[in-house]
Design a protein around this motif. Structure first.
Motif, short mmCIF file in Angstrom:
data_model
loop_
_atom_site.label_atom_id
_atom_site.label_comp_id
_atom_site.label_asym_id
_atom_site.label_seq_id
_atom_site.Cartn_x
_atom_site.Cartn_y
_atom_site.Cartn_z
N GLU A 9 17.92 26.09 103.53
CA GLU A 9 19.08 25.35 103.05
C GLU A 9 19.25 25.54 101.54
O GLU A 9 20.36 25.65 101.03
N CYS A 10 18.14 25.55 100.82
CA CYS A 10 18.18 25.78 99.37
C CYS A 10 18.78 27.16 99.08
O CYS A 10 19.60 27.31 98.17
N MET A 11 18.37 28.15 99.86
CA MET A 11 18.87 29.52 99.70
C MET A 11 20.39 29.54 99.87
O MET A 11 21.11 30.15 99.08
N LYS A 12 20.88 28.85 100.89
CA LYS A 12 22.32 28.79 101.15
C LYS A 12 23.05 28.10 99.99
O LYS A 12 24.15 28.51 99.62
N PHE A 13 22.44 27.08 99.44
CA PHE A 13 23.04 26.35 98.33
C PHE A 13 23.32 27.28 97.15
O PHE A 13 24.42 27.27 96.60
N PHE A 14 22.35 28.09 96.76
CA PHE A 14 22.53 29.00 95.62
C PHE A 14 23.64 30.02 95.88
O PHE A 14 24.34 30.42 94.96
N LYS A 15 23.80 30.43 97.12
CA LYS A 15 24.81 31.43 97.45
C LYS A 15 26.24 30.87 97.38
O LYS A 15 27.20 31.63 97.40
N GLU A 16 26.38 29.56 97.24
CA GLU A 16 27.71 28.96 97.09
C GLU A 16 28.26 29.14 95.68
O GLU A 16 29.41 28.81 95.42
N TYR A 17 27.44 29.62 94.77
CA TYR A 17 27.83 29.79 93.37
C TYR A 17 27.87 31.26 92.99
O TYR A 17 27.10 32.06 93.49
N LYS A 18 28.76 31.56 92.06
CA LYS A 18 28.87 32.93 91.53
C LYS A 18 28.33 33.03 90.10
O LYS A 18 28.04 34.11 89.62
N GLN A 19 28.22 31.88 89.41
CA GLN A 19 27.80 31.89 88.00
C GLN A 19 26.72 30.84 87.76
O GLN A 19 26.79 29.72 88.29
#
Length: 180
Positions: free
Chosen positions: A61-71
């Motif tokens: 879930e943490c991995m998915k969270f980071f992928k929601e951002y581009k910057q």
């Protein structure tokens, strides 16, 4: 995000005394299950803070969270102490500046702004870990608590980092402001 917006956020960071940083794609953050295992088996803070495991999402879930951002603005803090006991008050002060920056970036229109401070949350003298957080507007997990391999991520960005064997050695700590 355009370059003017980035420059504006950089100015805010510097105004908060956060001067050593690099922009990065949070989707490239290196995550490892071993990092969470180090939290579970080896960290004296495990289970004692609401911002630490086991109170956090699974590593996937943490991995998915980071992928929601581009910057993201990846922050570096190098510090050496003559008195190792000074590291806790220093960390608390740096974390507060980071949280103040997150708030200011949020209020300037970046509603997804989220900060990972460079040290564990110590906002309260005693965290009611299994209960309700007393500082929900400011309590944040560290990158390590979210499974981030800070060693590999920092090296990927060209920053120095190594295992510190003694508290008198220079520490290299890292935090991250996610912005969208």
């Amino acid at each position: 995000m355009n370059s003017a917006a980035k420059k504006g956020i950089e100015k805010l960071a510097v105004a908060h005394g956060l001067k050593d940083f690099k922009w990065m794609d949070p989707g490239k953050i290196i995550i490892g299950h071993w990092v969470r295992m180090k939290c579970n088996f080896g960290c004296p803070g495990y289970g004692k803070r609401k911002t630490c495991p086991p109170y956090l999402p699974a590593v996937e879930e943490c991995m998915k969270f980071f992928k929601e951002y581009k910057q993201g603005l990846f922050f570096h803090f190098a510090k050496r102490f003559k008195d190792p006991e000074r590291r806790h008050p220093w960390s608390k002060e740096v974390n507060q500046r980071m949280l103040n920056l997150e708030k200011e970036v949020f209020l300037s229109g970046f509603e997804k702004a989220f900060m990972f401070p460079q040290a564990p949350c110590r906002l309260c003298k005693r965290c009611p870990a299994s209960g309700e957080c007393l500082q929900p507007y400011q309590a944040r997990p560290t990158l390590e608590a979210f499974g981030v391999d800070v060693y590999s991520t920092a090296r990927m960005l060209g920053y120095p980092i190594r295992v510190v064997r003694d508290y008198h050695e220079e520490m290299n700590r890292y935090g991250l402001l996610l912005v969208e």
